[in-house]
Write a protein that holds these residues in place. Structure first.
Motif, PDB file in Angstrom:
ATOM      1  N   ALA A  39       0.843  -1.199   0.000  1.00 49.29           N
ATOM      2  CA  ALA A  39       0.000   0.000   0.000  1.00 49.29           C
ATOM      3  C   ALA A  39       0.878   1.250   0.000  1.00 49.29           C
ATOM      4  O   ALA A  39       1.998   1.223   0.507  1.00 49.29           O
ATOM      5  N   SER A  40       0.351   2.327  -0.562  1.00 46.03           N
ATOM      6  CA  SER A  40       1.087   3.595  -0.575  1.00 46.03           C
ATOM      7  C   SER A  40       0.506   4.611   0.401  1.00 46.03           C
ATOM      8  O   SER A  40       1.113   5.635   0.672  1.00 46.03           O
ATOM      9  N   VAL A  41      -0.678   4.309   0.926  1.00 48.64           N
ATOM     10  CA  VAL A  41      -1.319   5.156   1.936  1.00 48.64           C
ATOM     11  C   VAL A  41      -1.862   4.249   3.028  1.00 48.64           C
ATOM     12  O   VAL A  41      -2.491   3.231   2.741  1.00 48.64           O
ATOM     13  N   LEU A  42      -1.596   4.632   4.271  1.00 50.58           N
ATOM     14  CA  LEU A  42      -2.113   3.894   5.412  1.00 50.58           C
ATOM     15  C   LEU A  42      -2.881   4.841   6.311  1.00 50.58           C
ATOM     16  O   LEU A  42      -2.500   6.004   6.461  1.00 50.58           O
ATOM     17  N   LEU A  43      -3.948   4.341   6.900  1.00 49.63           N
ATOM     18  CA  LEU A  43      -4.659   5.066   7.945  1.00 49.63           C
ATOM     19  C   LEU A  43      -4.281   4.395   9.256  1.00 49.63           C
ATOM     20  O   LEU A  43      -4.460   3.184   9.415  1.00 49.63           O
ATOM     21  N   LEU A  44      -3.712   5.162  10.167  1.00 47.85           N
ATOM     22  CA  LEU A  44      -3.245   4.627  11.437  1.00 47.85           C
ATOM     23  C   LEU A  44      -4.225   5.060  12.524  1.00 47.85           C
ATOM     24  O   LEU A  44      -4.309   6.255  12.843  1.00 47.85           O
ATOM     25  N   GLN A  45      -4.957   4.099  13.057  1.00 50.20           N
ATOM     26  CA  GLN A  45      -6.000   4.417  14.035  1.00 50.20           C
ATOM     27  C   GLN A  45      -5.430   5.229  15.190  1.00 50.20           C
ATOM     28  O   GLN A  45      -4.415   4.868  15.774  1.00 50.20           O
ATOM     29  N   ASN A  46      -6.078   6.340  15.480  1.00 49.52           N
ATOM     30  CA  ASN A  46      -5.714   7.260  16.558  1.00 49.52           C
ATOM     31  C   ASN A  46      -4.367   7.956  16.341  1.00 49.52           C
ATOM     32  O   ASN A  46      -3.837   8.568  17.269  1.00 49.52           O
TER      33      ASN A  46
END
Length: 105
Positions: A39-46
């Motif tokens: 992946a090239s974009v990650l969403l990191l919770q909090n």
């Protein structure tokens, strides 16, 4: 989610969400490294979003496209109707464009 052609071309079908892990921890570093393999974009919770690219400009573009997709998704959800993403056939057609765009010199 795959809501716009630009998102599909420059980011992919989705930006994975990683669960919360403590800042600076080895588990966070390992999870990010593993997820960035595909992946090239990650969403990191909090924590927030992490975007990478071959250049700062490419990472910045991916950040903007991800924020735009999130905004569109929230507005679409607020209507109470099902959110329509691009179909599998549309995403497959965009894969050729993605390959050409991301593999040019």
């Amino acid at each position: 989610p795959a809501l716009t052609p630009d998102f599909c071309v420059y980011v992919g079908d989705e930006a994975p969400l990683l669960p919360y892990l403590p800042p600076g921890s080895q588990t966070l570093r390992a999870a990010v490294a593993e997820a960035l393999a595909s992946a090239s974009v990650l969403l990191l919770q909090n924590h927030g979003m992490l975007a990478v690219g071959r250049t700062v400009a490419e990472a910045y573009l991916r950040t903007g496209l991800t924020e735009e997709a999130a905004r569109i998704f929230l507005i679409a959800q607020a209507t109470g109707r099902p959110v329509r993403t691009l179909s599998a056939a549309d995403r497959a057609a965009l894969e050729a464009i993605r390959y050409a765009v991301l593999n040019r010199s």
